[in-house]
Design an enzyme around this catalytic site. Sequence first.
Site, PDB file in Angstrom:
ATOM      1  N   GLU A 274      32.042 230.039  83.766  1.00 57.36           N
ATOM      2  CA  GLU A 274      32.333 229.748  82.463  1.00 57.36           C
ATOM      3  C   GLU A 274      34.006 229.714  82.580  1.00 57.36           C
ATOM      4  O   GLU A 274      34.434 230.611  82.853  1.00 57.36           O
ATOM      5  CB  GLU A 274      31.843 231.302  81.756  1.00 57.36           C
ATOM      6  CG  GLU A 274      32.071 231.207  80.126  1.00 57.36           C
ATOM      7  CD  GLU A 274      31.567 232.441  79.565  1.00 57.36           C
ATOM      8  OE1 GLU A 274      31.234 232.394  78.407  1.00 57.36           O
ATOM      9  OE2 GLU A 274      32.144 233.656  80.227  1.00 57.36           O
ATOM     10  N   HIS A 295      26.602 223.017  89.137  1.00 56.46           N
ATOM     11  CA  HIS A 295      25.117 223.058  88.406  1.00 56.46           C
ATOM     12  C   HIS A 295      24.281 222.152  89.076  1.00 56.46           C
ATOM     13  O   HIS A 295      23.627 221.293  88.166  1.00 56.46           O
ATOM     14  CB  HIS A 295      25.370 222.843  86.876  1.00 56.46           C
ATOM     15  CG  HIS A 295      24.394 223.691  86.080  1.00 56.46           C
ATOM     16  ND1 HIS A 295      24.696 223.836  84.959  1.00 56.46           N
ATOM     17  CD2 HIS A 295      23.123 224.092  86.327  1.00 56.46           C
ATOM     18  CE1 HIS A 295      23.628 224.430  84.307  1.00 56.46           C
ATOM     19  NE2 HIS A 295      22.711 224.538  85.209  1.00 56.46           N
TER      20      HIS A 295
END
Length: 337
Positions: A274, A295
């Site tokens: 984040e 990711h």
Amino acid sequence: MRPDVLLAMGPGVAERLLGEAQRTRLEGLARADCRLVARELAAPDPEVAAALAEAEVLLTCWGAPPLTAEVLAAAPRLRAVVHAAGSVKQLVTAACWERGIAVSSAAAVNALPVAEYTLAAILFANKRVLHTAHRYRALRGRPHDWLRELDGAGNHGHTVGIVGASRIGRRVIELLRPFALRVLLFDPYVDDEEAGLLGVRRVPLAELCAGSDVVSVHAPEVPATRHLIGARELALMPNGATLINTSRGSLIDEAALVAEVSSGRIAAVLDVTEPELPPADSPLYALPNVLLTPHIAGSLGTELHRMADHALDELERYGKGLPFATPVHREELNHSA
């Protein structure tokens, strides 16, 4: 019955999702133009607008625009959304549920590669592979007593803590069964009986963090899970433990994590952060005890075709008048991905 189907997804996704076999099958199951992919539905070009007006089913994937009330008003025949990916939270709005749109997701299929990535990360973490690779590179051929340095490493008798009995969390638990590892679970929605059936021991989060050599996060991103793993939980982890996050970056207090991994006390395997793309000056890129990936744990490459095949199975069921095999229900989204 061959329903009218419109593809809606981000740039480049359809070309990777649908191989030749999938395109051929789609065109056999439905009236669909694989060359026409909607990137925008709120203010589409005339060709997309005409297809949307006739569409009974939307075949969606990553990057699909949200199905707002405005979009649904332009799609009077729409009855179903088949999502060839995981979470539908950014796609399906309250207007969809109010309209009674049936929704299917390939979340269970996308869970498979995430669980496989996690399994590999757990086994490598317990073998201290990341640490050893960096040390080996630094030693540059100098003799070293690896047995002494790695005393206590290995995948026999260590403890893995699973945070969240989600689809992925459960799949990880299943994949861990052949190994001589003890598995702890934290999940407020799982009782002792269900934990027993899973073959794990249910414990509070603090006990899990304090008692695990590896902590792997698989809880959903909901308001209650923001910074679920914070400074207190990280401080409880034993020296040399590893934190794995393949869920969402918001579940970890990243400032607290950076402080812990910068000290060298614990290690981390992070497929999500984040923000999603860490800034160029983030310490996470350079720390030797952090494995940072962009990711990629979810479906990619050939694994995309597995999600497409699942979506086409669901489309075939819809055409036969059968319920979806993997439906998404509105009430589930409060405590799932």
